[in-house]
Enzyme design. Structure first.
Site, PDB file in Angstrom:
ATOM      1  N   SER A  25      11.899  15.421  15.766  1.00  0.00           N
ATOM      2  CA  SER A  25      10.502  15.523  16.159  1.00  0.00           C
ATOM      3  C   SER A  25       9.821  14.182  16.377  1.00  0.00           C
ATOM      4  O   SER A  25      10.443  13.135  16.335  1.00  0.00           O
ATOM      5  CB  SER A  25       9.694  16.324  15.132  1.00  0.00           C
ATOM      6  OG  SER A  25       9.617  15.584  13.927  1.00  0.00           O
ATOM      7  N   THR A  57      10.588  17.088  22.477  1.00  0.00           N
ATOM      8  CA  THR A  57      10.678  17.254  21.033  1.00  0.00           C
ATOM      9  C   THR A  57       9.462  18.083  20.598  1.00  0.00           C
ATOM     10  O   THR A  57       8.842  18.729  21.435  1.00  0.00           O
ATOM     11  CB  THR A  57      10.766  15.890  20.302  1.00  0.00           C
ATOM     12  OG1 THR A  57      11.067  16.116  18.922  1.00  0.00           O
ATOM     13  CG2 THR A  57       9.514  15.063  20.452  1.00  0.00           C
ATOM     14  N   TYR A  58       9.145  18.078  19.311  1.00  0.00           N
ATOM     15  CA  TYR A  58       7.984  18.829  18.832  1.00  0.00           C
ATOM     16  C   TYR A  58       7.151  17.960  17.899  1.00  0.00           C
ATOM     17  O   TYR A  58       7.626  16.972  17.350  1.00  0.00           O
ATOM     18  CB  TYR A  58       8.412  20.134  18.155  1.00  0.00           C
ATOM     19  CG  TYR A  58       9.301  19.934  16.945  1.00  0.00           C
ATOM     20  CD1 TYR A  58       8.750  19.859  15.661  1.00  0.00           C
ATOM     21  CD2 TYR A  58      10.676  19.813  17.086  1.00  0.00           C
ATOM     22  CE1 TYR A  58       9.559  19.660  14.556  1.00  0.00           C
ATOM     23  CE2 TYR A  58      11.487  19.626  15.984  1.00  0.00           C
ATOM     24  CZ  TYR A  58      10.929  19.544  14.726  1.00  0.00           C
ATOM     25  OH  TYR A  58      11.735  19.344  13.637  1.00  0.00           O
ATOM     26  N   GLY A  73      14.949  11.637  14.091  1.00  0.00           N
ATOM     27  CA  GLY A  73      16.234  12.236  14.432  1.00  0.00           C
ATOM     28  C   GLY A  73      16.844  11.588  15.667  1.00  0.00           C
ATOM     29  O   GLY A  73      16.688  10.386  15.902  1.00  0.00           O
ATOM     30  N   ALA A  74      17.514  12.388  16.481  1.00  0.00           N
ATOM     31  CA  ALA A  74      18.204  11.862  17.664  1.00  0.00           C
ATOM     32  C   ALA A  74      17.260  11.135  18.613  1.00  0.00           C
ATOM     33  O   ALA A  74      17.653  10.174  19.281  1.00  0.00           O
ATOM     34  CB  ALA A  74      18.913  13.004  18.395  1.00  0.00           C
ATOM     35  N   ALA A  75      15.993  11.563  18.670  1.00  0.00           N
ATOM     36  CA  ALA A  75      15.015  10.919  19.556  1.00  0.00           C
ATOM     37  C   ALA A  75      14.795   9.448  19.188  1.00  0.00           C
ATOM     38  O   ALA A  75      14.396   8.648  20.031  1.00  0.00           O
ATOM     39  CB  ALA A  75      13.689  11.675  19.517  1.00  0.00           C
TER      40      ALA A  75
END
Length: 121
Positions: A25, A57-58, A73-75
């Site tokens: 996120s 994402t959120y 995370g991955a972002a």
């Protein structure tokens, strides 16, 4: 018929953190979330002005007035601290709703403090 239209955006926010070991996120200062009329958990698109990355994402809420813009995370791999990003939310509107709706656009400074809010037709 419904058409996806710009709902709101935070223009040229500065990435303050990147946390690879979080579940995912984007954490956004609560003040910015409210002024941009975003909701926690809402899907947003991120456009990285520095490197051209574009991903979804959120939203997660960060501390009010902290200026936090943290990709999790991955972002976190798609940004560097200090990068300028645009956070974009869309809404599905009918043709009738489109005639009256005005998206909110927040312009922020280097510390992610609101400089100006515009409502566009």
């Amino acid at each position: 018929m419904q058409i996806m239209m710009l709902y709101s955006k935070i223009h040229r926010a500065t990435v303050t953190e990147a946390n690879l070991n979080y579940i995912g996120s984007i954490t956004i200062d609560k003040e910015l979330i409210e002024k941009a009329k975003l909701k926690v958990g809402q899907k947003v698109e991120i456009v990285n002005i520095n490197n051209g990355e574009r991903f979804a994402t959120y939203v997660l809420s960060g501390k009010r007035n902290s200026g936090v813009i943290c990709l999790n995370g991955a972002a976190a791999r798609k940004v560097e601290i200090g990068d300028k990003i645009i956070i974009i939310a869309y809404a599905s509107l009918t043709k009738k709703e489109m005639k009256k709706f005005k998206p909110s656009v927040l312009f922020v400074n280097k510390k992610n403090k609101i400089k100006e809010i515009k409502r566009y037709v």
